[in-house]
Design an enzyme around this catalytic site. Structure first.
Site, PDB file in Angstrom:
ATOM      1  N   ASP A  15       0.854  -1.184   0.000  1.00 14.54           N
ATOM      2  CA  ASP A  15       0.000   0.000   0.000  1.00 14.54           C
ATOM      3  C   ASP A  15       0.892   1.237   0.000  1.00 14.54           C
ATOM      4  O   ASP A  15       1.992   1.235   0.563  1.00 14.54           O
ATOM      5  CB  ASP A  15      -0.893   0.029   1.235  1.00 14.54           C
ATOM      6  CG  ASP A  15      -1.927  -1.081   1.244  1.00 14.54           C
ATOM      7  OD1 ASP A  15      -2.182  -1.666   0.176  1.00 14.54           O
ATOM      8  OD2 ASP A  15      -2.480  -1.357   2.327  1.00 14.54           O
ATOM      9  N   ARG A  16       0.403   2.303  -0.591  1.00 11.13           N
ATOM     10  CA  ARG A  16       1.208   3.515  -0.767  1.00 11.13           C
ATOM     11  C   ARG A  16       1.778   4.042   0.542  1.00 11.13           C
ATOM     12  O   ARG A  16       2.895   4.570   0.580  1.00 11.13           O
ATOM     13  CB  ARG A  16       0.353   4.599  -1.438  1.00 11.13           C
ATOM     14  CG  ARG A  16       1.085   5.884  -1.748  1.00 11.13           C
ATOM     15  CD  ARG A  16       0.236   6.782  -2.626  1.00 11.13           C
ATOM     16  NE  ARG A  16      -1.056   7.057  -2.033  1.00 11.13           N
ATOM     17  CZ  ARG A  16      -1.297   8.063  -1.185  1.00 11.13           C
ATOM     18  NH1 ARG A  16      -0.310   8.870  -0.838  1.00 11.13           N
ATOM     19  NH2 ARG A  16      -2.494   8.268  -0.704  1.00 11.13           N
TER      20      ARG A  16
END
Length: 211
Positions: A15-16
């Site tokens: 995830d970012r």
């Protein structure tokens, strides 16, 4: 390129806002084989996080289904009726009464799975601008699936969520991909400052996992 490699093949994704381990194959065959291992659940993924609240000391398995609410944000929530099967195992490592360091093992790979399951349990990641956000989920922060219909407030003019952009401190949350293990190999990465010492506690925890 800096180290002289002519071809690199990413295997996993994070995830970012998540820090931690990225697996990159040095050739296509290695990357392809590892992708198969991921798909067949042959790879064990271990994460460390820091959550809001005093996480229970016992081993906890959350198997609540997860569905996508808003594709633009990759916003997800627990939905027993329409969600996809999802399982994460949790074990508290330490705590100070206000926050807890928790060891996580996702058994499936849904987007934001660890974050959504912790939110459902009532212990969202403490600095998560999305799943620990009253403007999106209400005062209960999505515990037990409670929310304002799992839909953030939307702008009437642009149809985008109205909550503010994250601050610089919120561009990385307290969720770290610590160690991945597959057939005949293990890779791990150093823990960030907020989780120092957690790796020493993992080995002392009696951890029961589904095989």
């Amino acid at each position: 390129i800096k180290h002289g490699y002519t071809g690199l093949f990413p295997v996993n994704r994070l995830d970012r806002l998540t820090s931690g381990l990225m697996l990159i194959g040095l050739n296509a065959n290695v990357a392809r084989n590892m992708e198969v291992d991921f798909r067949l659940h042959r790879i064990q993924k271990e994460y460390i996080c820091k959550v809001k609240g005093d996480f229970p000391p016992e081993h906890i398995v959350c198997d609540q289904p997860i569905r996508v609410v808003a594709h633009k944000l990759s916003l997800n929530c627990v939905d027993p009726a329409d969600g996809k099967p999802s399982t994460t195992e949790f074990q508290r490592l330490s705590g100070d009464g206000e926050t807890s360091i928790v060891y996580c093992r996702p058994k499936t790979g849904r987007t934001h799975q660890i974050r959504v399951h912790l939110q459902f349990l009532g212990f969202p990641i403490a600095n998560d601008p999305l799943y620990c956000n009253e403007d999106v989920w209400g005062q209960d922060l999505g515990k037990d699936g409670k929310s304002v219909d799992c839909v953030p407030r939307m702008c009437s003019k642009c149809s985008n969520p109205t909550y503010p952009d994250p601050t610089p401190d919120e561009l990385s949350i307290w969720l770290h991909a610590w160690r991945y293990s597959g057939p005949g190999w293990t890779f791990e990465t150093p823990l960030p400052a907020w989780a120092q010492g957690a790796s020493d506690l993992v080995d002392s925890v009696k951890y029961h996992s589904e095989q």
